[in-house]
Design an enzyme around this catalytic site. Structure first.
Site, mmCIF file in Angstrom:
data_model
loop_
_atom_site.group_PDB
_atom_site.id
_atom_site.type_symbol
_atom_site.label_atom_id
_atom_site.label_comp_id
_atom_site.label_asym_id
_atom_site.label_seq_id
_atom_site.Cartn_x
_atom_site.Cartn_y
_atom_site.Cartn_z
ATOM 1 N N LYS A 1 0.458 -10.850 3.392
ATOM 2 C CA LYS A 1 0.722 -9.648 2.610
ATOM 3 C C LYS A 1 2.162 -9.699 2.133
ATOM 4 O O LYS A 1 3.091 -9.799 2.941
ATOM 5 C CB LYS A 1 0.476 -8.403 3.458
ATOM 6 C CG LYS A 1 0.841 -7.115 2.732
ATOM 7 C CD LYS A 1 0.395 -5.889 3.493
ATOM 8 C CE LYS A 1 0.843 -4.620 2.806
ATOM 9 N NZ LYS A 1 0.398 -3.422 3.520
ATOM 10 N N ARG B 1 1.445 4.082 -2.812
ATOM 11 C CA ARG B 1 2.385 4.887 -2.022
ATOM 12 C C ARG B 1 2.433 6.323 -2.538
ATOM 13 O O ARG B 1 2.672 7.251 -1.767
ATOM 14 C CB ARG B 1 3.759 4.223 -1.992
ATOM 15 C CG ARG B 1 3.712 2.911 -1.202
ATOM 16 C CD ARG B 1 5.039 2.198 -1.124
ATOM 17 N NE ARG B 1 4.864 0.867 -0.543
ATOM 18 C CZ ARG B 1 5.820 -0.033 -0.451
ATOM 19 N NH1 ARG B 1 7.043 0.241 -0.885
ATOM 20 N NH2 ARG B 1 5.574 -1.215 0.089
ATOM 21 N N LYS C 1 10.099 -3.012 2.451
ATOM 22 C CA LYS C 1 9.394 -3.525 3.630
ATOM 23 C C LYS C 1 9.670 -5.020 3.782
ATOM 24 O O LYS C 1 8.877 -5.760 4.352
ATOM 25 C CB LYS C 1 7.901 -3.222 3.495
ATOM 26 C CG LYS C 1 7.598 -1.714 3.408
ATOM 27 C CD LYS C 1 6.102 -1.407 3.518
ATOM 28 C CE LYS C 1 5.868 0.104 3.508
ATOM 29 N NZ LYS C 1 4.422 0.446 3.663
ATOM 30 N N GLU D 1 1.305 -17.940 8.135
ATOM 31 C CA GLU D 1 0.829 -16.607 8.527
ATOM 32 C C GLU D 1 -0.689 -16.589 8.751
ATOM 33 O O GLU D 1 -1.187 -16.015 9.711
ATOM 34 C CB GLU D 1 1.186 -15.585 7.437
ATOM 35 C CG GLU D 1 2.643 -15.113 7.480
ATOM 36 C CD GLU D 1 2.899 -14.116 8.612
ATOM 37 O OE1 GLU D 1 1.973 -13.834 9.402
ATOM 38 O OE2 GLU D 1 4.031 -13.623 8.699
ATOM 39 N N LYS E 1 -2.832 -10.461 -0.203
ATOM 40 C CA LYS E 1 -2.549 -9.223 -0.921
ATOM 41 C C LYS E 1 -1.126 -9.268 -1.451
ATOM 42 O O LYS E 1 -0.226 -9.603 -0.686
ATOM 43 C CB LYS E 1 -2.709 -8.060 0.056
ATOM 44 C CG LYS E 1 -2.310 -6.708 -0.502
ATOM 45 C CD LYS E 1 -2.438 -5.687 0.584
ATOM 46 C CE LYS E 1 -2.039 -4.335 0.062
ATOM 47 N NZ LYS E 1 -2.017 -3.343 1.085
ATOM 48 N N SER F 1 -3.201 -1.422 -6.061
ATOM 49 C CA SER F 1 -3.057 -0.274 -6.951
ATOM 50 C C SER F 1 -2.326 -0.615 -8.244
ATOM 51 O O SER F 1 -2.724 -0.190 -9.328
ATOM 52 C CB SER F 1 -2.335 0.850 -6.212
ATOM 53 O OG SER F 1 -1.078 0.412 -5.725
ATOM 54 N N TYR G 1 -10.233 -1.140 -6.606
ATOM 55 C CA TYR G 1 -10.507 0.232 -7.029
ATOM 56 C C TYR G 1 -11.559 0.272 -8.138
ATOM 57 O O TYR G 1 -12.003 1.338 -8.525
ATOM 58 C CB TYR G 1 -9.197 0.910 -7.468
ATOM 59 C CG TYR G 1 -8.191 0.926 -6.327
ATOM 60 C CD1 TYR G 1 -8.301 1.859 -5.302
ATOM 61 C CD2 TYR G 1 -7.179 -0.026 -6.242
ATOM 62 C CE1 TYR G 1 -7.412 1.846 -4.229
ATOM 63 C CE2 TYR G 1 -6.288 -0.047 -5.180
ATOM 64 C CZ TYR G 1 -6.415 0.893 -4.182
ATOM 65 O OH TYR G 1 -5.565 0.873 -3.116
HETATM 66 C C1 PBG Z 1 0.303 -0.139 3.981
HETATM 67 C C2 PBG Z 1 -0.635 -0.455 2.900
HETATM 68 C C3 PBG Z 1 -0.257 -0.606 1.564
HETATM 69 C C4 PBG Z 1 -1.406 -0.872 0.834
HETATM 70 C C5 PBG Z 1 -2.487 -0.880 1.722
HETATM 71 N N1 PBG Z 1 -1.982 -0.638 3.024
HETATM 72 C C6 PBG Z 1 1.050 -0.449 0.868
HETATM 73 C C7 PBG Z 1 2.303 -0.802 1.478
HETATM 74 O O1 PBG Z 1 2.420 -1.822 2.156
HETATM 75 O O2 PBG Z 1 3.232 -0.018 1.276
HETATM 76 C C8 PBG Z 1 -1.368 -1.089 -0.648
HETATM 77 C C9 PBG Z 1 -2.599 -1.034 -1.380
HETATM 78 C C10 PBG Z 1 -2.434 -0.886 -2.844
HETATM 79 O O3 PBG Z 1 -1.328 -0.924 -3.417
HETATM 80 O O4 PBG Z 1 -3.484 -0.708 -3.483
HETATM 81 N N2 PBG Z 1 -0.045 -0.363 5.261
#
Ligand code: PBG
Length: 336
Positions: A204, A214, A230, A246, A261, A287, A326
């Site tokens: 990720k 968010r 992050k 990973e 991701k 997203s 989505y």
């Molecule tokens: C956080 C989490 C995130 C998403 C899924 N779980 C965002 C982040 O790491 O801040 C993102 C999914 C998306 O953007 O559609 N645990």
């Protein structure tokens, strides 16, 4: 001379593109509703569906509406949903304590969905970001300048057990702490949930494209910024070899499915991961990827249906067996 045939070519790849029938016969990648997992946002209360501004067509749903949506997805052949809670900000705190409340929103939602549509696979995120006042995926250290790994893993393990007890089929650690897959596996087994699987967000990345998500769960507002960093736990977008490291760790620690991701910007990583493990590979079309396509379509600059299809086809072609998107419902409908 029979035809205009000026070049003396033995190989003419266009022969197999001449008719629709020939093109279908040699098509290498085919999308089907069973490829998709629908991420869904749930809120408390009885309010009508609340559209997320930066994600047109995606709504925060109360539990009753969520159940209806799950029924509809199941009917369309979408096999799974991934549930994300948007908590009342008053319930958030430094330690994300609501994550360990047996009656927290997402667990009530899981029980309601499992009761109504038992055949649907239900997945929940294991991370603290919907629960913490600072919006981070874990708890902070004493200096409050970083997320503390081992203490977070301890909390996440307990969170995963609560989710298993509520009936989820797969828990999905999305936090990127070191060692969390192994710890969650041990905790699940010790609590009698050896049949509950782990869909690990294995590679990720620290992506700017999570912005709309968010907004959706309110973790950006919690942090008071959309630029919450992050970077000390999510991967550097510059790195490819590290993704293999990973993924192999999560594989060895007992993950059942390995996820990359974001997806569309990381097709090389999906392929790398596909080649590194024999387990199923998932990818999350996040997203920001969704928002980009929607925005351009709204401006009349891209064709929504065709770009939606092509974006997902590319992710599957790169090596993903499963795609969180989505677009799951609309794709299932379009493919029927
Ligand atoms: C956080 C989490 C995130 C998403 C899924 N779980 C965002 C982040 O790491 O801040 C993102 C999914 C998306 O953007 O559609 N645990």
């Amino acid at each position: 001379m029979a035809h205009s045939h000026l070049l003396d070519l033995a190989q003419r790849p266009r022969r197999l593109r001449r008719t629709a029938s020939l093109r279908a016969m040699v098509e290498e990648t085919v999308l089907r509703p069973a490829d998709f997992i629908a991420p869904l946002f749930v809120v408390d209360g009885k309010a009508p569906p609340d559209e997320i501004a930066s994600m047109p067509g995606v709504f925060r749903l109360n539990v009753a509406d969520l159940v209806q949506e799950c029924r509809a997805l199941h009917k369309l052949g979408v096999p799974a949903v991934a549930l994300f809670p948007k908590l009342d900000p008053k319930l958030k705190d430094e330690e994300g304590t609501q994550a360990l409340n047996e009656d927290t929103l997402v667990l009530r939602a899981v029980r309601a969905v499992k009761r109504a549509v038992p055949a649907l696979t239900v997945i929940t995120d294991v991370a603290l970001d919907p629960y913490t006042s600072h919006g981070h995926d874990g708890v902070l250290n004493a200096a409050r300048d970083d997320v503390e790994n081992d203490r977070t893993v301890e909390i996440l393990s307990r969170m995963a057990v609560l989710q298993a007890r509520a009936g989820v089929d797969l828990v999905a650690p999305s936090d990127m702490m070191d060692g969390r897959v192994g710890a969650i596996r041990r905790a699940l087994d010790a609590a009698g949930f050896s049949g509950t699987g782990i869909l690990a967000y294995a590679a990720k990345y620290n992506s700017a494209y999570y912005g709309p998500f968010r907004d959706a769960v309110g973790s950006a507002q919690a942090a008071g910024t959309r630029l919450l960093s992050k970077a000390t736990y999510q991967m550097n977008p510059a790195n490819r070899r590290e993704a293999v490291t990973e993924v192999l760790l999560d594989d060895a620690e007992g993950a059942d499915i390995l996820m990359v991701k974001p997806a569309g910007l990381y097709l090389d990583i999906i392929r790398e991961v596909r080649n590194a493990t024999r387990k199923p590979v998932a990818a999350y079309q996040i997203s920001g990827e969704y928002a980009q396509i929607q925005a351009a379509a709204r401006l009349g600059w891209l064709d929504l249906a065709r770009c939606r299809h092509e974006s997902l086809l590319a992710i599957k072609r790169a090596g993903a067996d499963l795609i969180l998107t989505y677009f799951a419902k609309e794709m299932a409908r379009a493919l029927k």
